[in-house]
Design a protein around this motif. Structure first.
Motif, PDB file in Angstrom:
ATOM      1  N   ALA A 221       0.214  -0.707   0.194  1.00 52.10           N
ATOM      2  CA  ALA A 221      -0.522  -0.282  -0.192  1.00 52.10           C
ATOM      3  C   ALA A 221       1.373   1.104  -0.327  1.00 52.10           C
ATOM      4  O   ALA A 221       1.667   1.083   0.073  1.00 52.10           O
ATOM      5  N   ARG A 222      -0.006   2.207  -0.551  1.00 51.11           N
ATOM      6  CA  ARG A 222       0.578   3.250  -0.525  1.00 51.11           C
ATOM      7  C   ARG A 222       0.039   4.179   0.133  1.00 51.11           C
ATOM      8  O   ARG A 222      -0.822   4.095   0.726  1.00 51.11           O
ATOM      9  N   GLU A 223       1.574   5.526   1.038  1.00 51.48           N
ATOM     10  CA  GLU A 223       0.545   5.902   1.907  1.00 51.48           C
ATOM     11  C   GLU A 223       0.806   7.322   1.753  1.00 51.48           C
ATOM     12  O   GLU A 223       1.633   8.208   1.054  1.00 51.48           O
ATOM     13  N   GLU A 224      -0.830   8.339   1.425  1.00 52.70           N
ATOM     14  CA  GLU A 224      -1.198   9.167   0.585  1.00 52.70           C
ATOM     15  C   GLU A 224      -2.074   9.729   1.145  1.00 52.70           C
ATOM     16  O   GLU A 224      -3.052   8.859   2.344  1.00 52.70           O
ATOM     17  N   SER A 225      -2.118  11.109   1.421  1.00 51.04           N
ATOM     18  CA  SER A 225      -3.990  12.022   2.101  1.00 51.04           C
ATOM     19  C   SER A 225      -4.920  11.239   1.154  1.00 51.04           C
ATOM     20  O   SER A 225      -4.535  10.996  -0.091  1.00 51.04           O
ATOM     21  N   ILE A 226      -5.734  11.433   1.638  1.00 51.54           N
ATOM     22  CA  ILE A 226      -7.530  10.767   1.371  1.00 51.54           C
ATOM     23  C   ILE A 226      -8.077  11.405   1.875  1.00 51.54           C
ATOM     24  O   ILE A 226      -8.615  12.165   2.429  1.00 51.54           O
ATOM     25  N   SER A 227      -8.447  12.489   0.964  1.00 59.45           N
ATOM     26  CA  SER A 227      -9.583  13.558   0.833  1.00 59.45           C
ATOM     27  C   SER A 227     -11.374  13.208   0.570  1.00 59.45           C
ATOM     28  O   SER A 227     -11.215  12.046   0.640  1.00 59.45           O
ATOM     29  N   GLU A 228     -12.146  13.763   1.237  1.00 59.63           N
ATOM     30  CA  GLU A 228     -12.830  13.018   0.885  1.00 59.63           C
ATOM     31  C   GLU A 228     -13.616  12.661  -0.398  1.00 59.63           C
ATOM     32  O   GLU A 228     -14.745  11.152  -0.680  1.00 59.63           O
ATOM     33  N   GLU A 229     -13.736  13.883  -1.220  1.00 58.68           N
ATOM     34  CA  GLU A 229     -13.589  12.668  -2.895  1.00 58.68           C
ATOM     35  C   GLU A 229     -13.302  11.799  -3.252  1.00 58.68           C
ATOM     36  O   GLU A 229     -13.868  10.771  -3.652  1.00 58.68           O
ATOM     37  N   ARG A 230     -11.800  11.528  -2.097  1.00 61.95           N
ATOM     38  CA  ARG A 230     -10.759  10.942  -3.395  1.00 61.95           C
ATOM     39  C   ARG A 230     -12.251   9.319  -2.543  1.00 61.95           C
ATOM     40  O   ARG A 230     -11.852   7.888  -2.930  1.00 61.95           O
ATOM     41  N   LEU A 231     -12.224   9.175  -1.056  1.00 65.24           N
ATOM     42  CA  LEU A 231     -13.233   8.440  -0.383  1.00 65.24           C
ATOM     43  C   LEU A 231     -13.646   8.318  -0.980  1.00 65.24           C
ATOM     44  O   LEU A 231     -14.007   6.053  -1.207  1.00 65.24           O
ATOM     45  N   MET A 232     -14.628   8.862  -2.036  1.00 63.82           N
ATOM     46  CA  MET A 232     -16.117   8.147  -1.178  1.00 63.82           C
ATOM     47  C   MET A 232     -15.785   7.812  -3.723  1.00 63.82           C
ATOM     48  O   MET A 232     -17.039   6.765  -3.719  1.00 63.82           O
ATOM     49  N   ALA A 233     -15.169   8.358  -3.755  1.00 62.79           N
ATOM     50  CA  ALA A 233     -14.411   7.318  -5.510  1.00 62.79           C
ATOM     51  C   ALA A 233     -13.895   6.262  -5.311  1.00 62.79           C
ATOM     52  O   ALA A 233     -13.912   5.411  -6.627  1.00 62.79           O
ATOM     53  N   ALA A 234     -13.436   5.772  -4.017  1.00 61.48           N
ATOM     54  CA  ALA A 234     -12.268   4.297  -3.773  1.00 61.48           C
ATOM     55  C   ALA A 234     -13.220   3.190  -4.155  1.00 61.48           C
ATOM     56  O   ALA A 234     -14.893   2.901  -4.186  1.00 61.48           O
ATOM     57  N   ASP A 235     -12.657   2.092  -4.847  1.00 60.76           N
ATOM     58  CA  ASP A 235     -13.578   1.245  -5.267  1.00 60.76           C
ATOM     59  C   ASP A 235     -13.408   0.319  -4.038  1.00 60.76           C
ATOM     60  O   ASP A 235     -14.445  -0.965  -4.151  1.00 60.76           O
ATOM     61  N   ALA A 236     -13.404   0.659  -3.115  1.00 58.30           N
ATOM     62  CA  ALA A 236     -13.133  -0.271  -1.932  1.00 58.30           C
ATOM     63  C   ALA A 236     -12.715   0.116  -0.314  1.00 58.30           C
ATOM     64  O   ALA A 236     -11.708   0.985  -0.983  1.00 58.30           O
ATOM     65  N   VAL A 237     -13.094  -0.243   0.417  1.00 62.84           N
ATOM     66  CA  VAL A 237     -12.518   0.632   1.674  1.00 62.84           C
ATOM     67  C   VAL A 237     -12.282  -0.396   2.854  1.00 62.84           C
ATOM     68  O   VAL A 237     -13.348  -1.132   2.941  1.00 62.84           O
ATOM     69  N   TYR A 238     -11.233  -0.242   3.968  1.00 60.71           N
ATOM     70  CA  TYR A 238     -10.971  -1.369   4.680  1.00 60.71           C
ATOM     71  C   TYR A 238     -10.995  -0.676   5.512  1.00 60.71           C
ATOM     72  O   TYR A 238     -10.197   0.622   6.250  1.00 60.71           O
ATOM     73  N   LEU A 239     -11.361  -1.507   7.047  1.00 60.26           N
ATOM     74  CA  LEU A 239     -10.250  -1.059   8.728  1.00 60.26           C
ATOM     75  C   LEU A 239      -9.640  -1.962   9.155  1.00 60.26           C
ATOM     76  O   LEU A 239      -9.586  -3.641   8.649  1.00 60.26           O
ATOM     77  N   THR A 240      -8.331  -1.644   9.490  1.00 63.94           N
ATOM     78  CA  THR A 240      -7.669  -2.771   9.974  1.00 63.94           C
ATOM     79  C   THR A 240      -7.378  -2.891  11.300  1.00 63.94           C
ATOM     80  O   THR A 240      -7.224  -1.106  12.344  1.00 63.94           O
ATOM     81  N   ASN A 241      -7.164  -3.747  12.762  1.00 55.88           N
ATOM     82  CA  ASN A 241      -7.153  -3.175  13.853  1.00 55.88           C
ATOM     83  C   ASN A 241      -6.416  -4.762  14.140  1.00 55.88           C
ATOM     84  O   ASN A 241      -6.853  -5.656  13.335  1.00 55.88           O
ATOM     85  N   SER A 242      -5.790  -5.072  15.386  1.00 55.84           N
ATOM     86  CA  SER A 242      -5.333  -6.025  15.680  1.00 55.84           C
ATOM     87  C   SER A 242      -5.733  -7.291  16.305  1.00 55.84           C
ATOM     88  O   SER A 242      -5.552  -8.213  16.159  1.00 55.84           O
ATOM     89  N   ILE A 243      -7.751  -6.390  16.966  1.00 59.23           N
ATOM     90  CA  ILE A 243      -7.725  -8.028  17.327  1.00 59.23           C
ATOM     91  C   ILE A 243      -8.938  -8.566  16.643  1.00 59.23           C
ATOM     92  O   ILE A 243      -9.041 -10.023  16.217  1.00 59.23           O
TER      93      ILE A 243
END
Length: 265
Positions: A221-243
């Motif tokens: 994965a690349r580390e880049e700032s994500i605007s709301e517009e970019r977020l809503m145009a994404a093909d998929a969104v994920y959350l990660t945590n250790s549990i």
């Protein structure tokens, strides 16, 4: 007394008899950090990474060098899992370090208080769909190293989640002080654009999550700032945590993200 045991300042004690001083700076002023890792069949997962981050966070937030090694923390986690009969299935191991008793109101730690607990982790086989609501009222602070640390004060995440629940969501997606999207209340956030994965950089005020590091390595994965517009145009969104691991988001505000993705399975 119960049969629940914790590690408190170097000793395993019955949780019912554990005593934390009422003048502890973590209790009075929130001066402390913590870590939560997954126990799997009695083994603390990625313990070296978790405890190294904890030690680093103590140095950053409390300005103190812990005299407890990674090996010692790991051994205590293993012993706690055994003592609490958590060697089958999943468990949540939480370690927190506070400033303890201090000589002055905001004095540096004399001897930090260290406490570790282990409880059963109830992880559903079929994950609950994640419906995020964007909350901008309580932003994460861009370019703040303290927002990269797991500090005791979760009031911002608490109030943001309550607002998201009131709006009909299951969690909040927080912005940062520069207006970009940052993270959920207890998870890091990734988006996918085609076959490219992107996550906000640490400079955007997000937690330096262990699961985040793993997903970056897994997907390049690349580390880049994500605007709301970019977020809503994404093909998929994920959350990660250790549990809970990697979870795919079902919707953000009124936008649905449909389809399955093997990377989140």
């Amino acid at each position: 007394m119960s049969n629940v045991y914790i590690w408190l300042n170097g000793e395993i004690v019955n949780a019912d008899g554990a005593v934390i001083p009422h003048k502890d700076a973590g209790f009075l002023r929130g001066l402390g950090v913590f870590d939560t890792l997954l126990g799997d069949q009695g083994t603390p997962v990625k313990a070296d990474l978790h405890f190294q981050r904890l030690i680093d966070n103590v140095k950053t937030v409390l300005l103190h060098d812990l005299d407890v090694s990674i090996d010692r923390f790991t051994a205590m986690a293993e012993e706690l899992l055994q003592k609490n009969e958590l060697t089958d299935g999943k468990a949540r191991v939480r370690t927190q370090v506070t400033s303890g008793l201090t000589a002055e109101l905001l004095g540096k730690p004399i001897k930090p208080l260290i406490m570790m607990s282990a409880v059963r982790a109830e992880i559903p086989e079929t994950p609950t769909p994640i419906h995020l609501k964007i909350v901008r009222d309580f932003p994460r602070i861009a370019n703040c190293i303290y927002d990269n640390c797991k500090r005791l004060d979760y009031s911002r995440s608490y109030i943001a989640k309550q607002k998201a629940l009131a709006l009909g969501g299951t969690d909040a997606l927080l912005s940062n002080t520069e207006g970009n999207m940052a993270c959920a209340t207890t998870s890091n956030m990734f988006i996918r654009e085609g076959d490219v994965y992107i996550t906000p950089p640490l400079s955007d005020g997000v937690l330096n999550g262990i699961a985040r590091r793993g997903f970056i390595a897994q997907t390049n994965a690349r580390e880049e700032s994500i605007s709301e517009e970019r977020l809503m145009a994404a093909d998929a969104v994920y959350l990660t945590n250790s549990i809970l691991g990697i979870r795919q988001v079902a919707s953000i505000n009124d936008k649905e993200f449909t389809g399955s993705d093997a990377v989140a399975a």
